[in-house]
Design an enzyme around this catalytic site. Structure first.
Site, PDB file in Angstrom:
ATOM      1  CG  HIS A 210      -1.594   1.321   1.486  1.00 30.40           C
ATOM      2  ND1 HIS A 210      -2.642   1.796   0.730  1.00 30.40           N
ATOM      3  CD2 HIS A 210      -1.343   2.281   2.415  1.00 30.40           C
ATOM      4  CE1 HIS A 210      -3.011   2.979   1.193  1.00 30.40           C
ATOM      5  NE2 HIS A 210      -2.234   3.312   2.219  1.00 30.40           N
TER       6      HIS A 210
ATOM      7  CG  ASP B 237       5.808  17.396 -27.034  1.00 29.08           C
ATOM      8  OD1 ASP B 237       6.075  16.962 -25.893  1.00 29.08           O
ATOM      9  OD2 ASP B 237       5.087  16.772 -27.834  1.00 29.08           O
TER      10      ASP B 237
ATOM     11  CD1 TRP C 181       6.320   3.670   4.063  1.00 29.06           C
ATOM     12  CD2 TRP C 181       7.593   4.366   2.360  1.00 29.06           C
ATOM     13  NE1 TRP C 181       6.712   4.956   4.327  1.00 29.06           N
ATOM     14  CE2 TRP C 181       7.496   5.413   3.298  1.00 29.06           C
ATOM     15  CE3 TRP C 181       8.341   4.576   1.196  1.00 29.06           C
ATOM     16  CZ2 TRP C 181       8.127   6.643   3.120  1.00 29.06           C
ATOM     17  CZ3 TRP C 181       8.967   5.809   1.040  1.00 29.06           C
ATOM     18  CH2 TRP C 181       8.852   6.821   1.980  1.00 29.06           C
TER      19      TRP C 181
ATOM     20  CB  SER D 134      10.390   5.893 -14.448  1.00 25.91           C
ATOM     21  OG  SER D 134       9.285   6.722 -14.635  1.00 25.91           O
ATOM     22  CB  SER D 135      11.546   9.397 -10.655  1.00 24.97           C
ATOM     23  OG  SER D 135      10.446   8.698 -10.213  1.00 24.97           O
TER      24      SER D 135
ATOM     25  CG  HIS E  88      12.561  14.976   5.244  1.00 26.78           C
ATOM     26  ND1 HIS E  88      11.506  14.605   6.028  1.00 26.78           N
ATOM     27  CD2 HIS E  88      12.388  16.274   4.983  1.00 26.78           C
ATOM     28  CE1 HIS E  88      10.737  15.647   6.238  1.00 26.78           C
ATOM     29  NE2 HIS E  88      11.241  16.684   5.625  1.00 26.78           N
TER      30      HIS E  88
ATOM     31  CD  GLU F  85       9.592  10.185  -2.832  1.00 27.28           C
ATOM     32  OE1 GLU F  85      10.514  10.505  -3.602  1.00 27.28           O
ATOM     33  OE2 GLU F  85       8.474   9.807  -3.210  1.00 27.28           O
TER      34      GLU F  85
ATOM     35  CE1 TYR G 173       8.620  19.770   3.150  1.00 28.14           C
ATOM     36  CE2 TYR G 173      10.483  18.352   3.619  1.00 28.14           C
ATOM     37  CZ  TYR G 173       9.492  19.192   4.061  1.00 28.14           C
ATOM     38  OH  TYR G 173       9.347  19.435   5.380  1.00 28.14           O
TER      39      TYR G 173
ATOM     40  CB  SER H 219       0.233  28.887  -6.114  1.00 29.92           C
ATOM     41  OG  SER H 219       0.802  28.515  -4.890  1.00 29.92           O
TER      42      SER H 219
ATOM     43  CG  HIS I 245      12.631  14.965  11.053  1.00 25.20           C
ATOM     44  ND1 HIS I 245      12.538  16.154  10.394  1.00 25.20           N
ATOM     45  CD2 HIS I 245      12.036  14.065  10.249  1.00 25.20           C
ATOM     46  CE1 HIS I 245      11.912  15.969   9.237  1.00 25.20           C
ATOM     47  NE2 HIS I 245      11.601  14.713   9.129  1.00 25.20           N
ATOM     48  CG  HIS I 246      12.029  10.534   8.988  1.00 20.70           C
ATOM     49  ND1 HIS I 246      10.700  10.425   8.679  1.00 20.70           N
ATOM     50  CD2 HIS I 246      12.490  11.573   8.250  1.00 20.70           C
ATOM     51  CE1 HIS I 246      10.373  11.347   7.781  1.00 20.70           C
ATOM     52  NE2 HIS I 246      11.443  12.058   7.510  1.00 20.70           N
TER      53      HIS I 246
ATOM     54  CB  THR J 128       5.445  25.166   5.395  1.00 20.87           C
ATOM     55  OG1 THR J 128       6.655  24.453   5.180  1.00 20.87           O
ATOM     56  CG2 THR J 128       4.293  24.368   4.847  1.00 20.87           C
TER      57      THR J 128
ATOM     58  CE  LYS K 237       5.748  27.063  -1.121  1.00 20.38           C
ATOM     59  NZ  LYS K 237       5.272  27.801  -2.293  1.00 20.38           N
TER      60      LYS K 237
ATOM     61  NE  ARG L 134       3.913   3.528  10.547  1.00 16.16           N
ATOM     62  CZ  ARG L 134       4.818   4.167   9.777  1.00 16.16           C
ATOM     63  NH1 ARG L 134       5.753   4.914  10.328  1.00 16.16           N
ATOM     64  NH2 ARG L 134       4.768   4.063   8.480  1.00 16.16           N
TER      65      ARG L 134
END
Lengths: 528, 179
Positions: A78, A107, A143, A171-172, A255, A257, A259, A270, A304-305, A330, A333, A452
């Protein structure tokens, strides 16, 4: 900067090729955008069905439907499918559709690579999903695939997972290179960097994040592969390696990732808020600088993780302060969006509803993120449902809401058909009520200590979990309704005007018809 | 399309964009030695140091301080060894060399090989905990049912933080046999 291409007259306005091969061989940014968006939607439903299995099992304490091994495979797949299969491809799809139209380019810069970067994804996800059918089952280590769970103790199918991640990374990276090359080279004359729509800006910065961190992810899974099969000991203490190092390298990718999954959302919001507030975006340049600051800071906060993994106090303090510092750009924004709406002539069409839902609920997710960023209290929250609630608020009601908002905002432009406004509003309210029923109680069970990734739980969490599951099923059903809306809008509906929205701005609304021709901007538009 | 937009892209710029992911892939691997160097300099992660016996200055003993060193021993799964310190704790002065013994006994019927990995707690003491001789410097190969006493010679640097009064030294033996 170069001017956009002038086009051979004989080829003007030819339509797409016929048949299925059109989609396989296409190099058209609109076709590839469509392919990406459909892949993302199919993956959303796939990952969503897995979430339904999880919520069904957690409806009551005890084991009802699945065994713990399968439950763990479900949480793992998931997460992987939603992150790499739904959210990221959806943003790449939007980038393909919108960036050339927004900057006045015919294009993407590298159309053949564009085709390739899409078409390796179905293979990657087929490989990943095929692990479910293998002996020993699919990867079941979450994950985040922490070593040694993903090396020494992992099922055989982990190698398929590793190569699937390699393909997704390739790909990315190719997609990101394409975005950068397009934005830097193919803007219409007069489209200076600081005149670009914010969606283009946020994607440019996201693309730099992608080319910086996806290769690190590829590196870490390669180390896993050699640890598993070629006798290295990157993460094995017995050979002089260190499993904690896995977490450092993983989160050095992980991390930025997160963002990658939210910056394009900021760009979408926006675009939508000014249209329906009928005011110019407040603080355009501060938005650009805030996005860049978030991107730079994202490289400096990864540990921080890992507050509970073991770190000296100085390290905990540094990562805590650096993390909380991110709330400043943040916050800039969020305040800019609110200020844009201030004294605006607001109307509440469906895209605006989703955008407002984004602002409110993403901010809730931001606040729980602030709580998690505080090292001393994170010791209590770590690996509980509070974390699950936090990242679902920022990823579902944040990233996913922005993608759905983008769909409703731009689909009349893409197809020339208006969606049914009543349906859109039902979809919004149905989703918004159910998603809060789904995720808000998870804050409470998390604070009360429910861990979890566990298929069973103690009795005192039963009520909140039952409520959460009901919200989950309702939210899942709402997205089936969304599928109906998508198909119905593509097939027909009230014709959209070229401008679509009264307050719409930008080249795609002001310089192109709805739907736009297969090849748009064969001659570069004038930028005032 | 007759004219690929790709032709407009300067190759040198493209090369630069492609170079970034390639370098970052390398950087991912460079993080491994960087991590070790960082832990070594800061003394984090319980990585103890190694020092040559000749490098020790005998006049540097600080008899005014006494630190208690506790010894722990563990065996990771997959290695049929029993492993324990001969003495469980020692009181030591910074700057002086001490010797401790660990005893290991194999209960396997075949030759087995293990590697001991040290860990020091509190982590910040690790940088000052140096060994001149240790069974962890090399792999240990035990014959079937062999018992062996293994020496450990260590010195605690006298620049160690005043607040540290107790150090726990833990060794875990991991199997390095294949299969």
């Amino acid at each position: 900067m170069t001017t956009a291409t002038t086009h051979d007259d004989a080829h003007d306005d030819h339509g797409p090729a016929k048949g299925l091969m059109r989609w396989v061989t296409t190099t058209n940014h609109k076709d590839i955008g469509t392919l990406y968006l459909w892949l993302a939607f199919i993956m959303l439903l796939t990952g969503g069905s897995m979430a339904m299995v999880i919520r069904a099992e957690l409806f009551q304490p005890g084991l009802q439907f699945v065994q713990p091994e399968f439950f763990n495979q479900m949480t793992t797949l998931h997460g992987l499918i939603m992150v790499f299969g739904a959210i990221m491809p959806a943003f790449v799809g939007l980038a393909n559709w919108l960036i050339p139209m927004m900057i006045g380019a015919p294009d993407m810069a590298l159309p053949r690579m564009n085709n390739w970067s899409f078409w390796i994804l179905p293979f990657a996800f087929t490989m990943l999903a095929s692990t479910l059918l293998m002996e020993g089952g699919a990867p079941a280590f979450g994950w985040t695939f922490y070593a040694p769970l993903s090396t020494t103790f992992a099922p055989e199918s982990t190698d398929y997972f590793i190569f699937a991640v390699h393909l997704m990374g390739i790909s990315s990276v190719m997609g990101a290179i394409n975005v950068i090359a397009t934005i830097l080279n193919m803007r219409a004359p007069g489209m200076t960097l600081m005149k670009m729509p914010l969606f283009v800006w946020t994607w440019l910065i996201t693309a730099y994040l992608l080319i910086a961190v996806m290769p690190v992810l590829a590196g870490v899974v390669t180390m896993m592969l050699t640890d598993r099969h070629f006798g290295t000991s990157f993460f094995d203490a017995a050979g002089g390696g260190d499993p904690v190092m896995f977490q450092h390298i993983f989160w050095f990718f992980g991390h930025p990732e997160v963002y990658i999954m939210i910056l394009p959302a900021f760009g979408i919001i926006s675009a939508i808020i000014p249209t329906f507030a009928r005011k110019q975006l407040f603080g355009y340049s501060s938005m650009v600088y805030a996005t860049a600051s978030i991107a730079i800071l994202s490289f400096m906060v990864w540990a921080h993780h890992m507050f509970t993994v073991g770190m000296p106090v100085a390290g905990e303090l540094y990562f805590m302060y650096a993390t909380i510092l991110i709330s400043v750009p943040t916050g800039v924004k969020v305040f800019n969006w609110v200020t844009t709406m201030w004294k605006g002539s607001m109307t509440f069409e469906t895209p605006m509803l989703w955008a407002l839902g984004f602002i409110v609920m993403f901010t809730i997710g931001g606040f729980s993120g602030l709580m998690l960023g505080v090292a001393p209290v994170d010791t209590q929250y770590h690996d509980t449902y509070f974390v699950v609630a936090h990242f679902h608020y920022v990823l579902v009601t944040g990233a996913l809401y922005s993608i759905i908002a983008a769909f409703y905002y731009w689909v009349p432009k893409w197809t020339g058909n208006m969606y049914n406004e009543t349906h859109g509003k039902i979809h919004f309210w149905w989703s918004t009520i159910s998603v809060n029923v789904l995720f808000f109680p998870q804050h409470f069970v998390g604070l009360a200590g429910m861990p979890r990734r566990i298929p069973d739980y103690s009795l005192q969490f039963a009520e909140f979990n039952a409520i959460s599951s009901i919200g989950g099923f309702a939210f899942g059903l709402a997205q089936i309704f969304f599928l109906y809306i998508i198909i119905k809008t593509i097939k027909g509906g009230k014709k959209a005007t070229d401008k679509v929205w009264e307050g719409a701005t930008g080249l795609e609304f002001e310089a192109l018809p709805s739907p736009p021709p297969y090849h748009s901007f064969n001659t570069a538009p004038e930028i005032k | 399309m007759s004219e690929a937009p790709g032709k407009l892209i300067p190759r040198s710029q493209l090369a630069k964009i492609v170079l970034i992911p390639i370098l970052m892939f390398g950087f991912g691997f460079a993080l491994v030695p960087l991590y070790d160097v960082f832990c070594d300099i800061t003394g984090l992660n319980g990585k103890t140091g190694r020092i040559e016996a000749s490098a020790i200055d005998a006049n540097q003993v600080d008899t005014s301080r006494t630190i208690e060193v506790r010894f722990l021993a563990n065996t990771a799964s997959g290695l049929p060894w029993s492993f324990e310190p001969v003495i469980k704790k020692m009181s030591v002065h910074p700057g002086q060399v001490y010797e401790a013994q660990y005893r290991v006994r194999s209960s396997a019927d075949i030759v087995t090989t293990g590697q001991a990995i040290p860990s020091v707690s509190p982590g910040l003491a690790a940088k000052h905990f140096n060994k001149t001789e240790c069974f962890c410097f090399s792999q240990q190969k035990l014959n079937a049912r062999e018992q062996r006493d293994m020496p450990l010679r260590f010195i605690i640097g006298n620049d160690i933080d005043d607040k540290i009064e107790q150090i726990t030294l833990s060794y875990t033996f991991f199997s390095v046999d294949k299969g």
